[in-house]
Design a protein around this motif. Sequence first.
Motif, PDB file in Angstrom:
ATOM      1  N   UNK A 159       0.331  -0.970  -0.421  1.00  0.00           N
ATOM      2  CA  UNK A 159       0.283  -0.014   0.181  1.00  0.00           C
ATOM      3  C   UNK A 159       0.468   0.963   0.072  1.00  0.00           C
ATOM      4  N   UNK A 160       2.065   1.658   0.625  1.00  0.00           N
ATOM      5  CA  UNK A 160       3.445   2.353   0.253  1.00  0.00           C
ATOM      6  C   UNK A 160       4.081   2.523  -0.636  1.00  0.00           C
ATOM      7  N   UNK A 161       3.467   1.307  -2.135  1.00  0.00           N
ATOM      8  CA  UNK A 161       4.426   1.628  -3.250  1.00  0.00           C
ATOM      9  C   UNK A 161       3.511   2.127  -4.270  1.00  0.00           C
ATOM     10  N   UNK A 162       3.774   3.601  -4.746  1.00  0.00           N
ATOM     11  CA  UNK A 162       3.271   4.094  -6.073  1.00  0.00           C
ATOM     12  C   UNK A 162       2.355   3.350  -6.787  1.00  0.00           C
ATOM     13  N   UNK A 163       3.609   2.864  -7.071  1.00  0.00           N
ATOM     14  CA  UNK A 163       3.693   2.126  -8.698  1.00  0.00           C
ATOM     15  C   UNK A 163       2.628   0.740  -8.694  1.00  0.00           C
ATOM     16  N   UNK A 164       2.378  -0.071  -7.575  1.00  0.00           N
ATOM     17  CA  UNK A 164       0.707  -1.078  -7.593  1.00  0.00           C
ATOM     18  C   UNK A 164       0.003  -0.033  -7.105  1.00  0.00           C
ATOM     19  N   UNK A 165      -0.025   0.745  -6.685  1.00  0.00           N
ATOM     20  CA  UNK A 165      -1.186   1.121  -5.782  1.00  0.00           C
ATOM     21  C   UNK A 165      -2.506   2.066  -6.776  1.00  0.00           C
ATOM     22  N   UNK A 166      -3.221   1.825  -7.525  1.00  0.00           N
ATOM     23  CA  UNK A 166      -3.665   2.497  -8.744  1.00  0.00           C
ATOM     24  C   UNK A 166      -4.256   3.970  -7.912  1.00  0.00           C
ATOM     25  N   UNK A 201      -9.033  -8.012  -6.490  1.00  0.00           N
ATOM     26  CA  UNK A 201      -9.354  -9.082  -7.337  1.00  0.00           C
ATOM     27  C   UNK A 201      -9.555  -8.970  -8.474  1.00  0.00           C
ATOM     28  N   UNK A 202      -9.391  -7.628  -8.918  1.00  0.00           N
ATOM     29  CA  UNK A 202      -8.956  -7.440 -10.137  1.00  0.00           C
ATOM     30  C   UNK A 202      -7.091  -7.377 -10.305  1.00  0.00           C
ATOM     31  N   UNK A 203      -6.328  -7.269 -10.106  1.00  0.00           N
ATOM     32  CA  UNK A 203      -5.165  -6.630 -10.023  1.00  0.00           C
ATOM     33  C   UNK A 203      -4.383  -8.210  -9.743  1.00  0.00           C
ATOM     34  N   UNK A 204      -4.250  -8.599 -10.645  1.00  0.00           N
ATOM     35  CA  UNK A 204      -3.432 -10.002 -10.599  1.00  0.00           C
ATOM     36  C   UNK A 204      -1.927 -10.491  -9.295  1.00  0.00           C
ATOM     37  N   UNK A 205      -1.242  -8.645 -10.851  1.00  0.00           N
ATOM     38  CA  UNK A 205       0.324  -8.274  -9.993  1.00  0.00           C
ATOM     39  C   UNK A 205      -0.012  -8.182  -8.357  1.00  0.00           C
ATOM     40  N   UNK A 206      -0.937  -7.884  -7.973  1.00  0.00           N
ATOM     41  CA  UNK A 206      -1.081  -7.689  -6.580  1.00  0.00           C
ATOM     42  C   UNK A 206      -1.010  -8.177  -5.594  1.00  0.00           C
TER      43      UNK A 206
END
Length: 341
Positions: A159-166, A201-206
Amino acid sequence: MSSKGMPSKALWNMPVVDVRWRPSGGRGEYEHVPVDMLLGRSVWLAPLVSDAAMIRTDVWGRIRDGKPRLRRENPNDRSTLNLPQLVAALALLPEPIREDQGAAVFPLRSKGYVISSITFNVEQKGADLAVCTPLSMRILHDAGQIDLTARLHRIGDLLRNPELVPHGVMDAAADFLGLIEQGSISSRLRTCADTLTEWLAQDAQAASFLDAPGEIIVDRPQAAEVMAVELTELTADETRRKLRTHYKIDRSRKIRAAKIEQFKRRHGAVYCENCAFDFSKKYGQRGDGFIEVHHVIALAALLPSTMTCLDDLLLLCSNCHRMVHRRRPDLTPSELRLITQ
């Protein structure tokens, strides 16, 4: 703290307490074992999502009708979360219930499962306070375990990674982390968790990062609960996420080495458990110790951040392993035997 350096093993070497669900009337309630770890103490929670945060719950360890029970200061306050519901929200797991419906629904769904136990590391502070750090969780009617220590650290990293949280869920992530930093037990945590789980549920990578299996290998309890599960059909996205976790277990060097060592102790050699093919007999020294490891738990029943039990693994030759995975759903061990024998 990064999830790459999690102190899971160290925590397991410290004093622990089990918070266990027990049937009581229609809803069930939670006891604490051993009794003296929480008795007469206010329960504080180290959420691990944030190293600096500490959450004061409204739960105390009490004796009721001669039995150790967790009791809330305000049991009718629905604007705050009880300890098991709080841990589920922090771990971005669906909302649990307290009523046993006779079966658990897999994959986990909101109000489709009961938390049967949570294991905590406990540090007693003074005469009336206990700081509890989550270690693992079990689900009623299933013998698997969720590695909470690993999962909670990963949530903080994620949750602190802006590259993973849209962008669309940044506000929910910020609110979630903010409530934790404030030490809140508000039901708003559940609301934020629901938004974040919908995103996952929609983001397979995360989801793959978060749901990866834990590093701790556990033994199946001697009196494992009887399986009473309802396996619901997986969506395509759910299948992709579950397969990533499944393959990580299959391919883990640590898990593979532990399973092979266990099998060698029991059988004196390494060979396919389905067709008995022995690579060392066919290929000599080059094939010595070679085998593939397969996780036999159905994809739908594979818990997020699962702890691996060696008895859930099967040693297979390359051919048998490929046939198991060639089409969905995977073949079960009995189905594979029926085809080849």
